[in-house]
Scaffold this active site. Structure first.
Site, PDB file in Angstrom:
ATOM      1  N   ASP A 138       0.834  -1.117   0.244  1.00  0.00           N
ATOM      2  CA  ASP A 138       0.113   0.044   0.015  1.00  0.00           C
ATOM      3  C   ASP A 138       1.029   0.930   0.098  1.00  0.00           C
ATOM      4  O   ASP A 138       1.835   1.349   0.872  1.00  0.00           O
ATOM      5  CB  ASP A 138      -0.742   0.085   1.237  1.00  0.00           C
ATOM      6  CG  ASP A 138      -1.959   1.053   1.362  1.00  0.00           C
ATOM      7  OD1 ASP A 138      -2.304   1.477   0.207  1.00  0.00           O
ATOM      8  OD2 ASP A 138      -2.374   1.207   2.493  1.00  0.00           O
ATOM      9  N   ASP A 154       3.023   5.000  -5.503  1.00  0.00           N
ATOM     10  CA  ASP A 154       2.059   6.075  -5.350  1.00  0.00           C
ATOM     11  C   ASP A 154       3.201   7.383  -5.385  1.00  0.00           C
ATOM     12  O   ASP A 154       3.729   7.997  -4.583  1.00  0.00           O
ATOM     13  CB  ASP A 154       1.531   6.220  -3.836  1.00  0.00           C
ATOM     14  CG  ASP A 154       0.761   7.624  -3.364  1.00  0.00           C
ATOM     15  OD1 ASP A 154       0.826   8.647  -4.101  1.00  0.00           O
ATOM     16  OD2 ASP A 154       0.545   7.629  -2.055  1.00  0.00           O
TER      17      ASP A 154
HETATM   18  O1  TD4 Z   1      -4.121   3.262   2.243  1.00  0.00           O
HETATM   19  N1  TD4 Z   1      -4.848   3.042   3.100  1.00  0.00           N
HETATM   20  C1  TD4 Z   1      -4.354   2.617   4.488  1.00  0.00           C
HETATM   21  C2  TD4 Z   1      -3.524   3.756   5.122  1.00  0.00           C
HETATM   22  C3  TD4 Z   1      -2.534   2.886   6.049  1.00  0.00           C
HETATM   23  C4  TD4 Z   1      -1.435   3.843   6.687  1.00  0.00           C
HETATM   24  O2  TD4 Z   1      -0.656   3.033   7.307  1.00  0.00           O
HETATM   25  P1  TD4 Z   1       0.851   3.572   8.170  1.00  0.00           P
HETATM   26  O3  TD4 Z   1       0.147   4.523   9.583  1.00  0.00           O
HETATM   27  O4  TD4 Z   1       1.663   2.371   8.282  1.00  0.00           O
HETATM   28  O5  TD4 Z   1       1.334   4.771   7.150  1.00  0.00           O
HETATM   29  C5  TD4 Z   1      -6.384   3.245   3.242  1.00  0.00           C
HETATM   30  O6  TD4 Z   1      -6.543   4.179   2.167  1.00  0.00           O
HETATM   31  C6  TD4 Z   1      -7.451   3.278   4.293  1.00  0.00           C
HETATM   32  O7  TD4 Z   1      -7.846   4.615   4.887  1.00  0.00           O
HETATM   33  P2  TD4 Z   1      -8.873   4.791   6.274  1.00  0.00           P
HETATM   34  O8  TD4 Z   1      -7.824   5.552   7.173  1.00  0.00           O
HETATM   35  O9  TD4 Z   1     -10.135   5.451   5.909  1.00  0.00           O
HETATM   36  O10 TD4 Z   1      -8.800   3.686   6.866  1.00  0.00           O
HETATM   37 ZN    ZN Z   2      -4.657   4.799   1.269  1.00  0.00          ZN
HETATM   38 CA    CA Z   3      -0.973   9.761  -2.331  1.00  0.00          CA
END
Ligand code: TD4
Ligand code: ZN
Ligand code: CA
Length: 309
Positions: A82, A104
């Site tokens: 992600d 990203d």
């Molecule tokens: O991409 N995500 C999850 C983001 C996770 C971030 O993790 P770190 O703290 O390790 O950086 C989403 O789109 C989910 O978003 P939401 O906050 O609505 O659950």
């Molecule tokens: Zn996200």
């Molecule tokens: Ca972004």
């Protein structure tokens, strides 16, 4: 069942107009909760790790935990990176065996986003791994925001077409008004449905919704009852999420909801059983609470039962 690529799971969701849950994890309990829930509902599912999760647990650990568990279940599972913002991190995930990665580079100018994304697509596709990329900025939309401001932050549908053609990505995350975390909106939750529909029509590919946690009131109340401070927490309502799926969303990310469920359950056990020192008795209820969250989201998204047949 062996690990599946992201596109195998999302291609069918795109063709049949439903969405698959993508849930973040960085430890065993969360992963078990997600996979048990998906298996019980016969739903395909995506488990995803952020850069922070890779730093916390290690890419190999995350991969091998998933491998140990997918053997036991019969639903398709993809392991996704992600928000990969760094070339080295994405290579680490590819080497570890992830079956889907997100590049990203959405904070860069369009041409630079194209360049970085295409570079990852070339490598990942050579390894049989699917690629997600993002366009626009994840930022909540408010009532008083002007058209110009919206255009500046949210995805531009025409540019999305060019982006997809030039990069060859498998699925696109268009910014349509959601944001990460527990505090998404000051007023009602909303997304730009018209923009989303336009992106779907023009790209005709699987689309991803980030920042899609619902931040359910019961979960917030429970956590607050045991001392958490979450004043003003607000997520994407069930109705808005359902409409987003109707408009073409096929992968729906959630992390925050599982975090709130965890904190509520942990605080409750610790408050109610001050003599308890067995981590299994403390973490077990959190695992159950996360499982409930995953189940209700999978049901809402329409992917329950899609793994059977
Ligand atoms: O991409 N995500 C999850 C983001 C996770 C971030 O993790 P770190 O703290 O390790 O950086 C989403 O789109 C989910 O978003 P939401 O906050 O609505 O659950
Ligand atoms: Zn996200
Ligand atoms: Ca972004």
């Amino acid at each position: 069942m062996p690990l599946t690529t992201g596109i195998e799971i999302l291609k069918r969701a795109h063709e049949e107009n439903y969405a698959v849950g993508a849930f973040n994890f960085n430890n065993m309990e969360t992963l078990q909760a997600i996979l048990e829930a998906a298996d019980e509902l016969e739903a395909p599912v995506i488990v995803e790790a952020s850069e922070g999760a890779v730093k916390y647990a290690g890419a190999d650990m995350l991969y091998h935990m998933v491998q140990a568990l997918v053997r036991e279940i019969s639903v398709p599972v993809a392991l996704h990176l992600d928000h990969g913002k760094d070339f080295g991190l994405i290579m680490t995930a590819l080497r570890a065996g992830f079956t889907s990665v997100m590049i990203d580079a959405s904070a860069f100018p369009f041409e630079e986003n194209v360049r970085q994304t295409k570079r990852i697509v070339d490598i990942a596709h050579a390894m049989g791994v699917s690629v997600e990329a993002e366009l626009g900025t994840l930022k909540g939309i408010e009532d008083n925001v002007s058209v110009d401001e919206r255009d500046a932050t949210l995805v531009n549908p025409q540019k999305a077409v060019t982006f997809v053609k030039e990069t060859g990505i498998d699925y696109l995350a268009p910014a349509v008004g959601t944001s990460h975390g527990a505090f998404k909106y000051k007023g009602e939750s909303k997304i730009d449905y018209e923009r989303l529909k336009e992106v779907k029509k023009l790209t005709n590919m699987p689309l991803v919704l980030h920042g899609a946690s619902g931040v359910p009131e019961e979960l917030v109340k429970k956590a607050e009852q045991y001392g958490a401070r979450l004043e003003g927490a607000k997520g994407v309502s069930d109705e808005v999420l359902k409409e987003a799926v109707v408009c073409g969303i096929n992968k729906v990310n959630a992390d925050t909801d599982l975090r709130i469920a965890t904190v509520g359950a942990l605080r409750e056990v610790l408050a109610e059983n001050p003599r308890e020192i067995d981590p299994r008795k403390i973490l077990g209820p959190a695992r159950e609470a996360m499982k409930d969250v995953v189940k209700s989201r999978i049901t809402l998204l329409g992917s329950a039962g899609k793994a059977s047949r």
